[in-house]
Design an enzyme around this catalytic site. Structure first.
Site, mmCIF file in Angstrom:
data_model
loop_
_atom_site.group_PDB
_atom_site.id
_atom_site.type_symbol
_atom_site.label_atom_id
_atom_site.label_comp_id
_atom_site.label_asym_id
_atom_site.label_seq_id
_atom_site.Cartn_x
_atom_site.Cartn_y
_atom_site.Cartn_z
ATOM 1 N N ASP A 222 -13.018 3.587 -12.572
ATOM 2 C CA ASP A 222 -12.676 4.234 -11.312
ATOM 3 C C ASP A 222 -13.940 4.872 -10.756
ATOM 4 O O ASP A 222 -14.934 5.030 -11.475
ATOM 5 C CB ASP A 222 -11.593 5.305 -11.529
ATOM 6 C CG ASP A 222 -11.073 5.903 -10.229
ATOM 7 O OD1 ASP A 222 -11.002 5.166 -9.229
ATOM 8 O OD2 ASP A 222 -10.732 7.101 -10.221
ATOM 9 N N HIS A 223 -13.927 5.212 -9.490
ATOM 10 C CA HIS A 223 -14.990 6.004 -8.875
ATOM 11 C C HIS A 223 -14.509 7.446 -8.734
ATOM 12 O O HIS A 223 -13.420 7.687 -8.207
ATOM 13 C CB HIS A 223 -15.342 5.470 -7.487
ATOM 14 C CG HIS A 223 -16.022 4.143 -7.504
ATOM 15 N ND1 HIS A 223 -15.771 3.161 -6.561
ATOM 16 C CD2 HIS A 223 -16.953 3.624 -8.340
ATOM 17 C CE1 HIS A 223 -16.516 2.101 -6.821
ATOM 18 N NE2 HIS A 223 -17.234 2.354 -7.897
ATOM 19 N N LEU B 46 -9.904 6.765 -5.733
ATOM 20 C CA LEU B 46 -8.740 5.870 -5.670
ATOM 21 C C LEU B 46 -9.135 4.404 -5.771
ATOM 22 O O LEU B 46 -8.650 3.554 -5.031
ATOM 23 C CB LEU B 46 -7.920 6.134 -4.398
ATOM 24 C CG LEU B 46 -7.414 7.580 -4.254
ATOM 25 C CD1 LEU B 46 -6.837 7.819 -2.869
ATOM 26 C CD2 LEU B 46 -6.379 7.897 -5.322
ATOM 27 N N HIS B 47 -10.026 4.113 -6.739
ATOM 28 C CA HIS B 47 -10.493 2.744 -6.942
ATOM 29 C C HIS B 47 -10.276 2.283 -8.388
ATOM 30 O O HIS B 47 -11.201 1.767 -9.022
ATOM 31 C CB HIS B 47 -11.982 2.638 -6.590
ATOM 32 C CG HIS B 47 -12.318 3.055 -5.200
ATOM 33 N ND1 HIS B 47 -13.591 3.451 -4.819
ATOM 34 C CD2 HIS B 47 -11.551 3.129 -4.078
ATOM 35 C CE1 HIS B 47 -13.585 3.775 -3.537
ATOM 36 N NE2 HIS B 47 -12.365 3.586 -3.069
ATOM 37 N N PRO B 48 -9.067 2.413 -8.953
ATOM 38 C CA PRO B 48 -8.851 1.959 -10.333
ATOM 39 C C PRO B 48 -8.969 0.442 -10.430
ATOM 40 O O PRO B 48 -8.492 -0.286 -9.561
ATOM 41 C CB PRO B 48 -7.432 2.439 -10.645
ATOM 42 C CG PRO B 48 -6.752 2.495 -9.309
ATOM 43 C CD PRO B 48 -7.821 2.925 -8.339
#
Length: 560
Positions: A297-298, A471-473
């Site tokens: 994630d980020h 919100l980048h899983p």
């Protein structure tokens, strides 16, 4: 509803919308899309109005409302993760920012054995197929002009944007006309999935136009509880809708539930780490220890400033002004509500040892958190910043045989010394840019993290307290050859290793996360997967040059 289909797609989100549309282009294919959430109604302002993007998160009508287990390197904080539980998935509730990632991301994807069809040349034609880029000229060989995803460039006409871009130049960086084109590195306007003042979600662009076809059926509020098998061959699915259980058969089942739901359903179906599954009373069907692992994630923070001049968008947060802003949008699709306001930013290298950008900046002419909490200032602005290639890795594990029990997952943010070092660099780079002369007319002082945060240790402690997911899983069912024990999906077919009639197509199959927001890469992968699933000849690779630090002149592809 029929009893049998050629293809059942689990998840009507970003990838599922692409697949439902493309696969049903063949009239001989009967396709069923099952979405656990409700429809993305055209009258729903919280979806369709770009500036309302902060409101669906945390609302059970739109959001799965996930959170991590206590993050061990962030003092045990649980980090909330909004995931779209609605047709269109997270593309119906995200920030609408369109970023492909750096071309070198795909060059690295292609390096392992069996991954050669995932280099930039092979991905570029699929990016172009999905795009209709209004900010690019017709002869731009990097950009698409006829795809379903309509993209607005900028406009970034608030004076704070230009001051921020100029500050980047004063800090020693460059301006770039298109972060999705020849040169990502630098500062400039961003593309957004906004057209005529309205969100362009994957469902709006792909699925809704296709729903008039007789061979495509979309069921919402349909929660898939299990995959059905004969041996290691998937034969269909069971789902619940309105309290009733339904079983439907299929020649193929495609998981497109996203980086949380897809590994969850695989594990519930006996596909994962055998020891963990047995501990829950689930009989393993096949031992694939990579299911739920390699989770990426980020993480990001907001560096906020007060603004001395009354030019920011801060007044738009005034509840007394919101009715007028809403009416402007309802009757004219214009005004403050017609933009996501993430209209510009940049990508930079945090030091000279880095080959290509490892930091991303989103600039906002407003100081507000994603949950709507506004900064204590009449006017303000902020940058969202964070490292793009953290080497911290997490995992996801179901904790029950019950499909309605949410899985446990953790990303292990800040778990490595390299991760912490990049975070210190990120904040120092952000402060350097925001402290340049170009912003002097507006700079009313730093609000967050504030002047009391100075040392490397203080920066890390602040990130622990204040960092939020971008919100980048991704990467929880990563693709790779069968010889790689931790891979889950075959890179040439998207089929789950060792299984028949079962594929995964969504962010979970990414081998590594990309530089930037990941929605665009997910659409690209789904476009490519659709050709593979339909047995079509893949689009020809396009070998064109792109900017590489140390190879090209440092000013190549820049603008003044």
């Amino acid at each position: 509803m029929k009893q049998s289909y050629d293809y059942i797609i689990i998840g009507g989100g970003s990838a599922g919308s692409v697949l439902g549309s493309r696969i049903s282009e063949d009239v001989s294919n009967n396709v069923l899309v099952l979405e656990a959430g409700r429809s993305d109604y055209p009258w729903d302002l919280l979806i369709q109005m770009p500036a309302a993007l902060m409101y669906p998160a945390g609302n059970k009508l739109y959001d799965w409302i996930y959170e991590t287990t206590p993050e061990p390197h962030m003092d045990g904080r649980k980090v909330g993760h909004a995931r779209g539980k609605v047709l269109g998935g997270s593309s119906s509730i995200n920030g609408m920012i369109y970023q492909r990632g750096n071309p070198m991301d795909y060059e690295k994807w292609a390096k392992p054995e069996g991954m050669d069809s995932w280099d930039y040349a092979h991905c570029l034609p699929y990016f172009k197929r999905l795009e209709k880029t209004f900010g690019a000229t017709k002869d731009d060989q990097f950009r698409g002009h006829h795809g379903p995803i309509k993209l607005r460039r900028g406009p970034a006409d608030n004076p704070l944007f230009q001051a921020f871009f100029d500050a980047g130049v004063e800090a020693g960086y460059n301006k770039t006309p298109d972060v999705n084109g020849f040169r990502q590195e630098g500062f400039g306007p961003f593309d957004s999935q906004v057209h005529n003042g309205r969100r362009v979600s994957a469902s709006r662009a792909y699925l809704h136009p296709a729903m008039k076809r007789k061979n495509l059926e979309v069921q919402t509020r349909a929660f898939v509880t299990k995959l059905n098998f004969e041996g290691n061959k998937v034969t269909g699915v069971t789902f619940k809708k309105n309290g009733r259980e339904h079983t439907v058969n299929a020649k193929e089942v495609i998981l497109s539930g996203g980086a949380i739901n897809s590994p969850q359903l695989l594990q519930l179906s006996g596909i994962g780490d055998s020891e963990h599954l047995r501990s829950l009373g689930i009989e393993p069907r096949i031992h694939l220890p990579g299911v739920g692992e390699n989770f990426e994630d980020h993480l990001e923070v907001y560096v906020q400033h007060a603004c001395k001049e009354p030019v920011s968008m801060q007044p738009s947060l005034n509840k007394l002004k919101m009715p007028f802003i809403g009416l402007q949008w309802i009757f004219g699709r214009k005004g403050a509500a017609a933009s996501n306001h993430f209209e510009g930013g940049g990508f930079v290298r945090s030091n000279e040892d880095v080959d290509y950008p490892n930091l991303m900046f989103h600039f906002l002419p407003i100081a507000v958190r994603y949950d709507g909490t506004k900064a204590p200032a009449a006017h303000g602005y902020q940058v969202h910043v964070g490292p793009m290639y953290s080497n911290s890795r997490g995992h996801l594990k179901i904790k029950s045989k019950d499909p309605f029990v949410k899985p446990d997952f953790v990303f292990n943010y800040l778990s490595t010394e390299e991760d912490k070092r990049e975070w210190v660099e990120a904040i120092k780079v952000a402060r350097n840019i925001l402290g340049q002369k170009a912003l002097d007319p507006y700079n009313g002082g730093e609000i967050s993290p504030g002047p009391e945060v100075q040392t490397d240790e203080e920066i890390i402690e602040w990130v622990k307290r204040d960092g939020e997911t971008a919100l980048h899983p991704s990467c929880s069912c990563r693709m790779g050859p069968a010889s790689d024990e931790m891979s889950v999906v075959d890179p040439e077919t998207f089929k789950v290793h060792g299984m028949e009639n079962l594929r995964v197509v969504d962010a979970s199959v990414m081998p590594r996360t990309t530089n930037g927001n990941i929605h665009s890469p997910v659409l690209m992968m789904a476009e490519k997967a659709a050709d593979i699933i339909r047995g079509k000849k893949p689009l020809d690779p396009e070998y064109i040059d792109f900017y590489r630090h140390g190879v090209h002149d440092k000013d190549a592809g820049t603008i003044k």
